[in-house]
Write an enzyme that holds these catalytic residues in place. Structure first.
Site, PDB file in Angstrom:
ATOM      1  N   ARG A   1       0.761  -1.231   0.132  1.00  0.00           N
ATOM      2  CA  ARG A   1      -0.101  -0.194  -0.136  1.00  0.00           C
ATOM      3  C   ARG A   1       0.764   1.300  -0.066  1.00  0.00           C
ATOM      4  NH1 ARG A   1      -1.982   2.279   4.481  1.00  0.00           N
ATOM      5  NH2 ARG A   1      -2.203   0.372   5.772  1.00  0.00           N
TER       6      ARG A   1
ATOM      7  N   TYR B   1     -15.256  15.935 -17.431  1.00  0.00           N
ATOM      8  CA  TYR B   1     -15.614  14.561 -16.958  1.00  0.00           C
ATOM      9  C   TYR B   1     -16.651  14.342 -16.114  1.00  0.00           C
ATOM     10  CZ  TYR B   1     -15.461   9.489 -16.070  1.00  0.00           C
ATOM     11  OH  TYR B   1     -15.791   8.161 -16.061  1.00  0.00           O
TER      12      TYR B   1
HETATM   13  C1  LIG Z   1     -12.720   8.302 -17.508  1.00  0.00           C
HETATM   14  C2  LIG Z   1     -12.087   9.494 -17.094  1.00  0.00           C
HETATM   15  C3  LIG Z   1     -11.810   9.814 -15.494  1.00  0.00           C
HETATM   16  C4  LIG Z   1     -12.049   8.715 -14.513  1.00  0.00           C
HETATM   17  O1  LIG Z   1     -11.227   7.828 -14.551  1.00  0.00           O
HETATM   18  P1  LIG Z   1     -11.566   6.118 -14.109  1.00  0.00           P
HETATM   19  O2  LIG Z   1     -10.274   5.388 -14.491  1.00  0.00           O
HETATM   20  O3  LIG Z   1     -12.799   5.687 -14.691  1.00  0.00           O
HETATM   21  O4  LIG Z   1     -11.924   6.338 -12.466  1.00  0.00           O
HETATM   22  C5  LIG Z   1     -11.109  10.920 -15.259  1.00  0.00           C
HETATM   23  N1  LIG Z   1     -11.259  11.980 -16.263  1.00  0.00           N
HETATM   24  C6  LIG Z   1     -11.427  11.642 -17.703  1.00  0.00           C
HETATM   25  C7  LIG Z   1     -11.081  12.772 -18.660  1.00  0.00           C
HETATM   26  C8  LIG Z   1     -11.708  10.265 -18.134  1.00  0.00           C
HETATM   27  O5  LIG Z   1     -12.214  10.064 -19.282  1.00  0.00           O
END
Ligand SMILES: *Cc1c(COP(=O)(O)O)cnc(C)c1O
Length: 392
Positions: A53, A111
């Site tokens: 971790r 996002y």
């Molecule tokens: C998918 C995505 C995230 C989140 O990532 P995860 O790996 O799904 O937690 C954040 N920012 C952008 C621009 C993304 O496309």
């Protein structure tokens, strides 16, 4: 040794020559030679792994590679940490920097998970978010001047799903002059196409789930930060247990070996498709930073080495038309992710933004016929023909 004990202790490490490919260290802890070494490692006097971790040789090797890619061509001293997902990277980066009463300056077009994290999780700790158009730099200056509690400016460029582009260097210079820490989500570009650290950004986060891994088989994230933020970020990461696991770090490393080839192909396929769509009579609008019609095309061309594989476009017609187009596609796959080797399509109005009001959707450029595409590395002809037949 009795046979039952041998069952427990009998496997010895047989490594003689160095493995060619990075090994997966599937171990939760590491062995100390004696108590004194344990004390030296725990006190930080001696470098050494202790518990996965806190760090693990597989994860650290991939993190270090990401740090070097992010700082490539600069003298910047950065550290990188891999996290359990892109969302955990965002969460750790923000919570290690802000406290109750602070505000985060960000943009409306983000996002979806990030907007929700700010509005439903960070808000509970009395950390507020100010959503504004970060392309408007005089508005940014005014907002910073009027809100001395803004601690962090968090941004994405190009943004999801409207593909708006920000001037990273100018935005970070303004923030820096006000003592505001900048964080860029560089998921769409990867360090191969855009390196925000070189443009003055303090911290970069990635969902490595997308282009860095590239094959749709892993969920992980990364935080790359200037060294002065390293301890607080690592400490939050280790105490919240959001560390990446060795398997996903390893998959990310395998994916990164072909990153340059993939990004070149994603970018050339996307540019050709954007040009084809822009000339098509049934298309209302194409959002792609590589098109000279894109409002921030010049900024994109200056800060990105190529324009990437993400685009969105609007069909002429109504919601039913958008749904009909999606259902006619044969090669392009409907999936709520991006950055994989195959072409993926998403209809935000009927999926990711179904619960967002029409008014809110329109304000952020998400019309009923907006289609988001993550262009894959297939033959361009096949992608084009699939879209052509679905439009007709
Ligand atoms: C998918 C995505 C995230 C989140 O990532 P995860 O790996 O799904 O937690 C954040 N920012 C952008 C621009 C993304 O496309």
């Amino acid at each position: 040794m009795k046979l039952d004990s041998f069952c427990v202790k009998g496997s010895e490490d047989k490594v003689t020559t160095k493995p060619h490919v990075l090994p997966i260290y599937a171990t939760s802890s590491f062995v100390f030679e004696d108590t004194q070494q344990g004390i030296r490692i725990f006190s930080g006097e001696e470098e050494g792994h202790k518990y996965s971790r806190y760090g693990n040789p597989t994860i650290d090797a991939v993190s270090d590679k990401l740090a070097q890619m992010a700082a490539y061509g600069t003298e910047a001293k950065v550290k990188a940490y891999m996290t359990s997902s892109g969302m955990s990277a965002i969460h750790i980066a923000l919570t290690s920097l802000v406290q109750a009463g602070d505000a985060i300056l960000t943009q409306g077009s983000l996002y979806g998970g990030t907007t929700e994290l700010l509005n439903t999780v960070l808000s509970k700790s009395n950390v507020s978010s100010i959503f504004t158009d970060l392309r408007d730099l005089s508005k940014v200056e005014e907002t910073l001047a009027n809100n001395s509690n803004i601690k962090v400016c968090y941004f994405e460029t190009p943004s999801n799903p409207a593909l708006t582009v920000l001037d990273i260097e100018a935005l970070c210079a303004i923030c820096k002059s006000k003592g505001v820490i900048t964080i860029a989500d560089n998921t769409f570009c990867t360090p191969y196409l855009q390196r925000p650290i070189a443009l003055g950004t303090d911290i970069v986060i990635h969902s490595t789930t997308k282009y860095l891994s590239g094959h749709g088989n892993s969920i992980a994230g990364a935080i790359i930060c200037q060294e002065k933020f390293a301890y607080q970020i690592w400490n939050t990461l280790k105490l919240t247990g959001s560390t990446c696991n060795a398997w996903d770090a390893w998959l990310t490393d395998q994916g990164m070996k072909t990153l340059a080839l993939r990004m070149d192909r994603h970018s050339s396929n996307a540019l050709h498709l954007a040009q084809f769509l822009e000339a098509h009579p049934q298309i209302q609008k194409v959002n792609y930073p590589g098109l000279s019609s894109h409002p921030e095309h010049k900024i994109a061309a200056a800060q990105m080495s190529n324009f990437g594989g993400m685009m969105s476009f609007e069909l002429k017609g109504d919601l039913q038309r958008g749904i009909a187009f999606m259902d006619k596609l044969k090669i392009c796959t409907q999936a709520p992710t991006l950055g994989d080797v195959d072409t993926l399509v998403l209809h935000p109005a009927s999926s990711s933004h179904l619960r967002v009001s029409q008014d809110m959707r329109e304000k952020n450029g998400i019309s009923d016929t907006l289609i988001r595409m993550s262009i894959g590395i297939e033959s361009f002809e096949d992608i084009k023909q699939d879209i052509e037949q679905a439009l007709s």
